[in-house]
Design a protein around this motif. Structure first.
Motif, short mmCIF file in Angstrom:
data_model
loop_
_atom_site.label_atom_id
_atom_site.label_comp_id
_atom_site.label_asym_id
_atom_site.label_seq_id
_atom_site.Cartn_x
_atom_site.Cartn_y
_atom_site.Cartn_z
N ILE A 88 0.86 -1.19 0.00
CA ILE A 88 0.00 0.00 0.00
C ILE A 88 0.89 1.23 0.00
CG2 ILE A 88 -1.65 1.32 1.38
CD1 ILE A 88 -2.76 -1.37 2.35
N ASP A 137 -2.01 5.47 -2.60
CA ASP A 137 -3.27 4.84 -2.21
C ASP A 137 -3.97 5.61 -1.10
OD1 ASP A 137 -3.14 2.50 -3.93
OD2 ASP A 137 -1.47 1.84 -2.67
N TRP A 267 -8.48 8.73 0.88
CA TRP A 267 -8.24 7.87 -0.27
C TRP A 267 -9.30 8.16 -1.33
CZ3 TRP A 267 -9.51 5.92 4.58
CH2 TRP A 267 -10.81 5.44 4.73
N THR A 271 -12.82 3.20 -4.34
CA THR A 271 -11.80 2.16 -4.45
C THR A 271 -12.31 0.86 -3.84
OG1 THR A 271 -9.59 1.47 -3.74
CG2 THR A 271 -10.74 2.97 -2.30
#
Length: 291
Positions: A88, A137, A267, A271
């Motif tokens: 990540i 991310d 973020w 997603t």
């Protein structure tokens, strides 16, 4: 296409419908729609079975590849809905990264052992651009992201209050009123740091910033100047363990209403990894509550 493949494999509409878990009329109707779209039959209907036509054989071979690819894509999406199959990419602002990472990373590794991270430091605008274009991310920032542009999910983490740092040799009446500070003595970070903007707003320095010649690139640099009696500064609470561990520095609480910032994890909205990012945010909250 799944229905056509099933009919070709079973050579029977009823058994194909059973295999696809639909009624036979529904399956037959879909096959008929395909044939109408193609302008030719896929199957010859016999009395007790069906036979694939020459065109139908070509169609089914191509359809089978498409169905297999679709199933592979579906499996990929389902298998990675929780977490990416790579580290990540975690971005943090410079006024947070050196102070918070030593606290949260051991707990993240303990609570989320399946996850790996790559970490980068940058100013807020660059981090938000990275989240928007997919280069990052998640980002830990100290301001509310702008409402225009890409939609971001925001997970509030905790409040990070400010205190006043002065030289040990300076006296101050506690709690210190921000209005009592001499504007020309307040040391700030350089342009682009959200902590600079927050200090300017808290101390009402808008009219004075243009004439300033000092602007540091890190809190450590500012603290060194403060320790030598060359000014004062606002420090976030999370920085005190590292930056105030100096006998030359004195830390003073601020009078109400004080000043501070709300740290958040952001973020890109939509997603498939949102559940994982939510768990990361919760681990950070738990770590701070345990401090």
């Amino acid at each position: 296409m799944r229905y056509a493949v099933a009919v070709a494999e079973t050579r029977h509409f009823g058994r194909a419908a059973e295999q696809c878990h639909v009624s036979q009329p529904a399956l037959s109707q879909q096959i008929q729609l395909i044939e109408e779209a193609c302008g030719t039959p896929l199957f010859d209907r016999l009395k007790r079975s069906v036979r694939v036509t020459p065109f139908g054989r070509e169609f089914v071979e191509r359809a089978r590849r498409v169905v297999e690819a679709a199933e592979a894509l579906e499996s990929f999406a389902e298998g990675h809905a929780g977490a990416p199959d790579r580290p990540i990419r975690f971005g943090l602002i410079p006024t947070v990264a050196p102070y918070l990472l030593p606290e949260i990373f051991p707990t993240l590794r303990e609570k989320l052992p399946a996850l790996d991270f790559t970490v980068s430091e940058n100013k807020t605008d660059a981090l938000l651009e990275g989240v928007a274009d997919g280069g990052i991310d998640i980002a830990l920032i100290g301001t509310q992201p702008p409402r225009n542009g890409i939609k971001l999910a925001v997970a509030p983490l905790f409040k990070d209050d400010f205190v006043l740092a002065t030289s040990r040799h300076e006296t101050a009446s506690e709690p210190v009123s921000l209005a009592s500070l001499a504007p020309e003595r307040i040391l700030l970070l350089d342009e682009g740091h959200c902590l600079r903007d927050q200090a300017i707003a808290a101390c009402r320095l808008e009219s004075d910033t243009g004439a300033r010649t000092f602007a540091a690139t890190s809190l450590s640099t500012i603290v060194e100047f403060v320790a030598n009696g060359q000014g004062v500064t606002l420090l976030p609470q999370i920085a005190l363990r590292k930056e105030a561990d100096d006998r030359r520095i004195a830390i003073h609480p601020l009078a109400s209403p004080g000043a501070g910032r709300e740290l958040s994890l952001v973020w890109r909205e939509g997603t498939p990894f949102a559940p994982t990012f939510e768990r990361i945010a919760e681990v950070i909250r738990q770590t701070r509550r345990a401090e």
